[in-house]
Scaffold this motif. Structure first.
Motif, PDB file in Angstrom:
ATOM      1  N   LEU A 238       9.230  -8.669  -3.255  1.00  0.00           N
ATOM      2  CA  LEU A 238       8.713  -9.792  -4.054  1.00  0.00           C
ATOM      3  C   LEU A 238       9.762 -10.864  -4.364  1.00  0.00           C
ATOM      4  CD1 LEU A 238       6.347  -7.897  -6.500  1.00  0.00           C
ATOM      5  CD2 LEU A 238       5.655  -9.512  -4.730  1.00  0.00           C
ATOM      6  N   LEU A 239      10.767 -10.974  -3.504  1.00  0.00           N
ATOM      7  CA  LEU A 239      11.765 -12.034  -3.715  1.00  0.00           C
ATOM      8  C   LEU A 239      11.916 -12.924  -2.486  1.00  0.00           C
ATOM      9  CD1 LEU A 239      14.639 -10.423  -5.812  1.00  0.00           C
ATOM     10  CD2 LEU A 239      13.322 -12.468  -6.392  1.00  0.00           C
ATOM     11  N   GLY A 240      11.045 -12.791  -1.528  1.00  0.00           N
ATOM     12  CA  GLY A 240      11.122 -13.645  -0.337  1.00  0.00           C
ATOM     13  C   GLY A 240       9.956 -13.295   0.566  1.00  0.00           C
ATOM     14  N   GLN A 241       9.943 -13.893   1.756  1.00  0.00           N
ATOM     15  CA  GLN A 241       8.843 -13.614   2.675  1.00  0.00           C
ATOM     16  C   GLN A 241       9.046 -12.253   3.341  1.00  0.00           C
ATOM     17  OE1 GLN A 241       8.674 -17.077   5.276  1.00  0.00           O
ATOM     18  NE2 GLN A 241       6.975 -17.786   4.027  1.00  0.00           N
ATOM     19  N   GLU A 242       7.932 -11.551   3.518  1.00  0.00           N
ATOM     20  CA  GLU A 242       7.986 -10.222   4.141  1.00  0.00           C
ATOM     21  C   GLU A 242       6.698  -9.950   4.903  1.00  0.00           C
ATOM     22  OE1 GLU A 242       9.699  -6.520   2.219  1.00  0.00           O
ATOM     23  OE2 GLU A 242       9.428  -7.824   0.493  1.00  0.00           O
ATOM     24  N   SER A 243       6.804  -9.015   5.860  1.00  0.00           N
ATOM     25  CA  SER A 243       5.578  -8.509   6.473  1.00  0.00           C
ATOM     26  C   SER A 243       4.851  -7.661   5.414  1.00  0.00           C
ATOM     27  CB  SER A 243       5.903  -7.677   7.709  1.00  0.00           C
ATOM     28  OG  SER A 243       6.722  -6.584   7.358  1.00  0.00           O
ATOM     29  N   PHE A 244       3.582  -7.379   5.696  1.00  0.00           N
ATOM     30  CA  PHE A 244       2.792  -6.730   4.642  1.00  0.00           C
ATOM     31  C   PHE A 244       1.646  -5.936   5.239  1.00  0.00           C
ATOM     32  CE2 PHE A 244      -0.646  -6.732   1.471  1.00  0.00           C
ATOM     33  CZ  PHE A 244       0.046  -6.181   0.395  1.00  0.00           C
ATOM     34  N   MET A 245       1.407  -4.814   4.603  1.00  0.00           N
ATOM     35  CA  MET A 245       0.236  -4.022   4.978  1.00  0.00           C
ATOM     36  C   MET A 245      -0.296  -3.306   3.749  1.00  0.00           C
ATOM     37  SD  MET A 245       0.005  -1.009   7.669  1.00  0.00           S
ATOM     38  CE  MET A 245      -1.087   0.289   7.269  1.00  0.00           C
ATOM     39  N   ILE A 246      -1.596  -3.298   3.619  1.00  0.00           N
ATOM     40  CA  ILE A 246      -2.213  -2.552   2.509  1.00  0.00           C
ATOM     41  C   ILE A 246      -3.417  -1.819   3.076  1.00  0.00           C
ATOM     42  CG2 ILE A 246      -3.613  -4.553   1.760  1.00  0.00           C
ATOM     43  CD1 ILE A 246      -3.105  -3.439  -1.131  1.00  0.00           C
ATOM     44  N   ALA A 247      -3.628  -0.593   2.604  1.00  0.00           N
ATOM     45  CA  ALA A 247      -4.746   0.197   3.124  1.00  0.00           C
ATOM     46  C   ALA A 247      -5.102   1.288   2.134  1.00  0.00           C
ATOM     47  CB  ALA A 247      -4.366   0.825   4.465  1.00  0.00           C
ATOM     48  N   SER A 248      -6.260   1.873   2.377  1.00  0.00           N
ATOM     49  CA  SER A 248      -6.639   3.024   1.560  1.00  0.00           C
ATOM     50  C   SER A 248      -5.681   4.176   1.882  1.00  0.00           C
ATOM     51  CB  SER A 248      -8.102   3.403   1.826  1.00  0.00           C
ATOM     52  OG  SER A 248      -8.303   3.564   3.198  1.00  0.00           O
ATOM     53  N   PRO A 249      -5.551   5.155   0.966  1.00  0.00           N
ATOM     54  CA  PRO A 249      -4.586   6.230   1.204  1.00  0.00           C
ATOM     55  C   PRO A 249      -4.932   6.979   2.493  1.00  0.00           C
ATOM     56  CG  PRO A 249      -5.997   6.697  -0.714  1.00  0.00           C
ATOM     57  CD  PRO A 249      -6.288   5.303  -0.290  1.00  0.00           C
ATOM     58  N   GLY A 250      -3.941   7.466   3.196  1.00  0.00           N
ATOM     59  CA  GLY A 250      -4.192   8.166   4.463  1.00  0.00           C
ATOM     60  C   GLY A 250      -4.245   7.178   5.619  1.00  0.00           C
ATOM     61  N   LEU A 251      -5.106   6.188   5.497  1.00  0.00           N
ATOM     62  CA  LEU A 251      -5.236   5.184   6.557  1.00  0.00           C
ATOM     63  C   LEU A 251      -3.935   4.392   6.715  1.00  0.00           C
ATOM     64  CD1 LEU A 251      -7.264   3.919   8.542  1.00  0.00           C
ATOM     65  CD2 LEU A 251      -7.894   2.297   6.727  1.00  0.00           C
ATOM     66  N   HIS A 252      -3.280   4.099   5.603  1.00  0.00           N
ATOM     67  CA  HIS A 252      -2.013   3.355   5.649  1.00  0.00           C
ATOM     68  C   HIS A 252      -1.016   4.066   6.558  1.00  0.00           C
ATOM     69  CE1 HIS A 252       1.984   2.090   4.193  1.00  0.00           C
ATOM     70  NE2 HIS A 252       1.393   0.939   3.930  1.00  0.00           N
ATOM     71  N   GLN A 253      -0.848   5.365   6.357  1.00  0.00           N
ATOM     72  CA  GLN A 253       0.113   6.150   7.121  1.00  0.00           C
ATOM     73  C   GLN A 253      -0.308   6.217   8.592  1.00  0.00           C
ATOM     74  OE1 GLN A 253       2.896   6.863   6.064  1.00  0.00           O
ATOM     75  NE2 GLN A 253       3.622   8.132   7.764  1.00  0.00           N
ATOM     76  N   ASP A 254      -1.594   6.397   8.834  1.00  0.00           N
ATOM     77  CA  ASP A 254      -2.106   6.489  10.212  1.00  0.00           C
ATOM     78  C   ASP A 254      -1.796   5.198  10.980  1.00  0.00           C
ATOM     79  OD1 ASP A 254      -3.490   7.100  12.513  1.00  0.00           O
ATOM     80  OD2 ASP A 254      -5.490   6.795  11.641  1.00  0.00           O
ATOM     81  N   ILE A 255      -2.106   4.058  10.371  1.00  0.00           N
ATOM     82  CA  ILE A 255      -1.889   2.775  11.070  1.00  0.00           C
ATOM     83  C   ILE A 255      -0.398   2.540  11.287  1.00  0.00           C
ATOM     84  CG2 ILE A 255      -2.147   0.265  10.911  1.00  0.00           C
ATOM     85  CD1 ILE A 255      -4.754   0.747   9.363  1.00  0.00           C
ATOM     86  N   LEU A 256       0.381   2.749  10.238  1.00  0.00           N
ATOM     87  CA  LEU A 256       1.819   2.468  10.336  1.00  0.00           C
ATOM     88  C   LEU A 256       2.483   3.349  11.396  1.00  0.00           C
ATOM     89  CD1 LEU A 256       3.631   0.518   8.791  1.00  0.00           C
ATOM     90  CD2 LEU A 256       4.188   2.367   7.228  1.00  0.00           C
ATOM     91  N   LYS A 257       2.091   4.616  11.418  1.00  0.00           N
ATOM     92  CA  LYS A 257       2.745   5.571  12.325  1.00  0.00           C
ATOM     93  C   LYS A 257       2.280   5.384  13.768  1.00  0.00           C
ATOM     94  CE  LYS A 257       3.340  10.585  12.427  1.00  0.00           C
ATOM     95  NZ  LYS A 257       2.132  11.207  12.953  1.00  0.00           N
ATOM     96  N   ASN A 258       0.996   5.130  13.955  1.00  0.00           N
ATOM     97  CA  ASN A 258       0.444   5.180  15.313  1.00  0.00           C
ATOM     98  C   ASN A 258       0.125   3.823  15.937  1.00  0.00           C
ATOM     99  OD1 ASN A 258       0.388   8.075  15.328  1.00  0.00           O
ATOM    100  ND2 ASN A 258      -1.333   7.936  13.890  1.00  0.00           N
ATOM    101  N   TYR A 259       0.072   2.754  15.134  1.00  0.00           N
ATOM    102  CA  TYR A 259      -0.400   1.485  15.707  1.00  0.00           C
ATOM    103  C   TYR A 259       0.499   0.276  15.437  1.00  0.00           C
ATOM    104  CZ  TYR A 259      -4.631   4.142  16.499  1.00  0.00           C
ATOM    105  OH  TYR A 259      -5.526   5.091  16.923  1.00  0.00           O
TER     106      TYR A 259
END
Ligand code: IPD
Ligand code: CA
Ligand code: CA
Length: 270
Positions: A238-259
């Motif tokens: 929250l102090l500059g520009q960043e990539s971002f992802m938000i998801a329901s629990p479980g789905l967040h980990q699945d997307i981040l790890k596999n996609y």
């Protein structure tokens, strides 16, 4: 008591600002561009930010304000109480469509999100939350998010990330698009966070967002159990520009790890 007062005050400012924006639909809107020809700003973005700042500075002179249009304070650390404001998130939609934009506001104390608001001005839908007290859409409490399997999930993602780009492996993103139930791209990051928090979307991904895009939504999302991070899986600073992802629990980990595969040669994506 202090935060209840600030909460009531913030809601009434947001509603008043929303009314001003709705009135602006029948006036002449002056459009400029900022970093490039498609990065739009209008006199209304600037006027709404100035409206918030003049009120906050009068009534809470010790609070600081981080506003997208630059009328607020020069924020270098997260100490103290900071209002993080995007007066119109989705300016391109505001200009072209007069819908699908929002006011986004997060109020933080020493880096901790206490109050969060996303106001869909056209539909008069106010999403809000107070840390530890649940999240609401108008007067309805939002339920805790449940895990949804990817093949039953709708993902908010811009089509440009399935084309070759310098940030992430586009073939992985294409696999994500094929594996999920459907994709959407609304053009207001804050609104897309609100949609994840309310279950209208199950995940949302962006390469580059600013603190004012996500500050309000992160408070709301946290209250319903959504998981947020940058695309390296780290908490957003929250102090500059960043990539971002938000998801329901479980789905967040699945997307981040596999996609999601951040290109090793890409040094400017946090
Ligand atoms: C933009 C919107 C857009 C997102 C951009 C943001 P603005 O905000 O949220 O959906 O993709 O990264 O900058 O400029 O309309 O306030
Ligand atoms: Ca924005
Ligand atoms: Ca904006």
């Amino acid at each position: 008591m202090k935060w209840e007062l600030i909460d009531r005050y913030a809601k009434s400012l947001i509603k008043e600002a929303g009314q001003q924006i709705r009135h602006s639909f029948s006036s002449h809107i002056h459009i400029d561009s900022k970093s490039n020809a498609n990065d739009l700003v209008t006199n209304i973005d600037r006027e709404i930010e100035q409206f918030f700042i003049s009120r906050i500075k009068t009534d809470f002179p010790e609070h600081k304000i981080l506003g997208e249009e630059g009328f607020g304070d020069d924020i270098k650390t997260l100490s103290g109480i900071i209002w993080m404001l995007d007066p119109i998130d989705g300016t391109m939609n505001f200009v072209h469509q007069k819908r699908n934009f929002s006011i986004s506001l997060g109020i933080y104390q020493d880096g901790i999100g206490i109050l969060g608001y996303i106001y869909d001005v056209v539909h008069d839908e106010l999403y809000y939350a107070k840390k530890g007290e649940g999240a609401y859409l108008n007067d309805e409490r939002l339920p805790q998010l449940k895990t949804t399997p990817l093949n039953e999930s709708i993902i908010g993602v811009n089509a440009r990330w399935i084309a070759p780009n310098r940030y992430i492996d586009h073939e992985k993103t294409a696999a994500l698009v094929m594996a999920c139930r459907g994709t959407r791209s609304y053009g207001s990051a804050a609104m897309e966070l609100a949609y994840v928090a309310s279950g209208r979307l199950n995940a949302y991904i962006s390469m580059r967002l600013s603190p004012w895009d996500i500050a309000g939504g992160m408070v709301i999302a946290q209250e319903v159990g959504a998981i947020a991070s940058n695309l390296k899986g780290e908490p957003n600073a929250l102090l500059g520009q960043e990539s971002f992802m938000i998801a329901s629990p479980g789905l967040h980990q699945d997307i981040l790890k596999n996609y999601i595969r951040v290109k090793p040669e890409c040094v400017d994506l946090n």
